[in-house]
Write an enzyme that holds these catalytic residues in place. Structure first.
Site, PDB file in Angstrom:
ATOM      1  N   ARG A   1      -6.500  -3.657  -0.902  1.00  0.00           N
ATOM      2  CA  ARG A   1      -6.942  -3.047  -2.155  1.00  0.00           C
ATOM      3  C   ARG A   1      -8.414  -2.658  -2.155  1.00  0.00           C
ATOM      4  O   ARG A   1      -8.801  -1.676  -2.784  1.00  0.00           O
ATOM      5  CB  ARG A   1      -6.647  -3.998  -3.328  1.00  0.00           C
ATOM      6  CG  ARG A   1      -5.157  -4.185  -3.597  1.00  0.00           C
ATOM      7  CD  ARG A   1      -4.932  -5.197  -4.709  1.00  0.00           C
ATOM      8  NE  ARG A   1      -5.340  -6.542  -4.316  1.00  0.00           N
ATOM      9  CZ  ARG A   1      -5.628  -7.513  -5.165  1.00  0.00           C
ATOM     10  NH1 ARG A   1      -5.602  -7.276  -6.474  1.00  0.00           N
ATOM     11  NH2 ARG A   1      -5.969  -8.711  -4.731  1.00  0.00           N
TER      12      ARG A   1
ATOM     13  N   GLN B   1       4.858   0.150   9.922  1.00  0.00           N
ATOM     14  CA  GLN B   1       5.419  -1.007   9.228  1.00  0.00           C
ATOM     15  C   GLN B   1       6.769  -0.662   8.618  1.00  0.00           C
ATOM     16  O   GLN B   1       6.918   0.360   7.952  1.00  0.00           O
ATOM     17  CB  GLN B   1       4.469  -1.467   8.124  1.00  0.00           C
ATOM     18  CG  GLN B   1       4.890  -2.775   7.474  1.00  0.00           C
ATOM     19  CD  GLN B   1       3.958  -3.193   6.353  1.00  0.00           C
ATOM     20  OE1 GLN B   1       4.058  -2.666   5.247  1.00  0.00           O
ATOM     21  NE2 GLN B   1       3.066  -4.140   6.623  1.00  0.00           N
TER      22      GLN B   1
ATOM     23  N   CYS C   1       5.863  -7.631   0.490  1.00  0.00           N
ATOM     24  CA  CYS C   1       5.796  -6.790  -0.703  1.00  0.00           C
ATOM     25  C   CYS C   1       6.489  -7.466  -1.878  1.00  0.00           C
ATOM     26  O   CYS C   1       7.663  -7.829  -1.801  1.00  0.00           O
ATOM     27  CB  CYS C   1       6.446  -5.438  -0.439  1.00  0.00           C
ATOM     28  SG  CYS C   1       6.446  -4.370  -1.904  1.00  0.00           S
TER      29      CYS C   1
ATOM     30  N   LYS D   1       3.735  -9.258   8.458  1.00  0.00           N
ATOM     31  CA  LYS D   1       2.865  -9.491   7.286  1.00  0.00           C
ATOM     32  C   LYS D   1       3.712 -10.191   6.239  1.00  0.00           C
ATOM     33  O   LYS D   1       4.807  -9.730   5.893  1.00  0.00           O
ATOM     34  CB  LYS D   1       2.358  -8.146   6.747  1.00  0.00           C
ATOM     35  CG  LYS D   1       1.690  -8.197   5.355  1.00  0.00           C
ATOM     36  CD  LYS D   1       0.295  -8.782   5.431  1.00  0.00           C
ATOM     37  CE  LYS D   1      -0.314  -8.962   4.043  1.00  0.00           C
ATOM     38  NZ  LYS D   1      -0.497  -7.722   3.278  1.00  0.00           N
TER      39      LYS D   1
ATOM     40  N   MET E   1       0.826  -1.198   0.000  1.00  0.00           N
ATOM     41  CA  MET E   1       0.000   0.000   0.000  1.00  0.00           C
ATOM     42  C   MET E   1       0.870   1.261   0.000  1.00  0.00           C
ATOM     43  O   MET E   1       0.438   2.319   0.457  1.00  0.00           O
ATOM     44  CB  MET E   1      -0.921  -0.008   1.210  1.00  0.00           C
ATOM     45  CG  MET E   1      -1.893  -1.169   1.209  1.00  0.00           C
ATOM     46  SD  MET E   1      -3.218  -0.994   0.008  1.00  0.00           S
ATOM     47  CE  MET E   1      -4.325   0.101   0.886  1.00  0.00           C
TER      48      MET E   1
END
Length: 327
Positions: free
Chosen positions: A211, A54, A84, A123, A1
């Protein structure tokens, strides 16, 4: 994001029922070099809480120092991004790039846990590719070094955002008797019905939305309402959409300044106005005007022109914002 979940975006998500939010991911190397862009991403506000910061990186010392810097900003938790898939991140051995080296992932995580007083969460994804879906071992080993929760995106790195997320494996992690920490599922949630169905079917402790919230922060309120009542809220009206869009714009203007704030807001108009007929002319104005007053006038024109327009209730279109990123 990255370039999405900044303070203006988080403000409208919080207004619409997000329970816990994370910052954009922040480079550990950027933080310790005192890079302006990285430090700016540390901005969090009281109204956002609970909120996590994060970070990402591939070097133990850098991650440790970054964790200490994050500690001083007083978030509610610190999250490590091992998910990512973007090439520029992966090529530096960070984000999902760490999925190819589980011992390194463990060392990086342990270094962060030991360097902060904050709860540390992670994550990540199922694995690097179809032949290395090692998320069950990852969960056990990261729990062993002290993380307090794990969020899993149900795809491998090589999948990027293609195909369907595999929630079966997420469910297996949750069912593992060794796992005591909360497990959060992520991937393809585009409606309140699916959020509740997946939470119940796979037993996860919560759902992470990414998203689906872009241009549609109402998703959080809709899920909460559906959990409590079993009812589907009607889609937001044009008045509600423009009101939230205006707040997003003004927050962006205040936080980023007049030039950057207006320029970076342009990517969001399409999402807020998605599905409206003959909107191209208005959208063209919104992405070319340079003064907030002029943009607000156009948004008011849209409300007048489309007042009473009834939106259809359909699953949210999940934007593949990395679709041009080569694996």
């Amino acid at each position: 994001m990255e370039d999405v979940s900044d303070p203006p975006f988080r403000a409208v998500c919080k207004d619409n029922g997000a329970h816990l939010m994370y910052t954009e991911f922040i480079s550990s190397e950027g933080l310790i070099r005192d890079a302006i862009k990285s430090k700016r991403k540390l901005d969090i506000f009281d109204y956002e809480k609970p909120v996590g910061i994060q970070i990402f990186g591939g070097d133990e010392d850098s991650m440790s120092l970054a964790a200490k810097i994050v500690d001083t900003t007083n978030p509610d938790l610190l999250d490590i991004n091992f998910g990512c898939p973007v090439k520029k991140v992966v090529s530096k051995g960070a984000g999902a790039g760490v999925l190819k080296d589980l011992p390194l992932m463990v060392r990086l995580t342990e270094a962060v846990v030991k360097s902060t007083s904050l709860p540390v969460t992670v994550k990540t994804r199922l694995g690097w590719d179809e032949n290395s879906k090692n998320i069950e071992e990852v969960a056990e080993r990261l729990q062993d070094v002290g993380i307090k929760a794990l969020a899993i995106h149900g795809r491998t790195r090589t999948q990027m955002y293609k195909g369907s997320a595999d929630w079966e494996l997420i469910g297996k992690v949750k069912e593992n008797p060794r796992i005591k920490i909360p497990i959060f599922g992520n991937g393809d949630i585009d409606s309140p019905q699916k959020a509740v169905e997946y939470k119940n079917k796979y037993g996860v402790d919560g759902i992470m939305i990414g998203r689906a919230a872009i241009g549609y922060p109402w998703i959080f309120k809709e899920i909460t309402h559906y959990v409590k009542t079993g009812e589907i809220l009607p889609p937001p009206t044009i008045e509600e959409r423009v009101e939230v869009c205006k707040k997003h714009l003004l927050k962006s203007f205040d936080w980023k300044g007049p030039v950057v704030g207006i320029n970076e807001m342009r990517r969001h108009y399409t999402n807020y106005l998605k599905g409206m007929p003959n909107i191209k002319e208005y959208r063209s104005k919104l992405v070319t005007l340079k003064e907030p007053e002029e943009i607000l006038e156009v948004l008011d024109e849209i409300v007048k022109h489309y007042s009473g327009y009834e939106f259809e209730k359909t699953p949210i279109e999940l934007i593949n914002y990395h679709e041009k990123c080569p694996v």
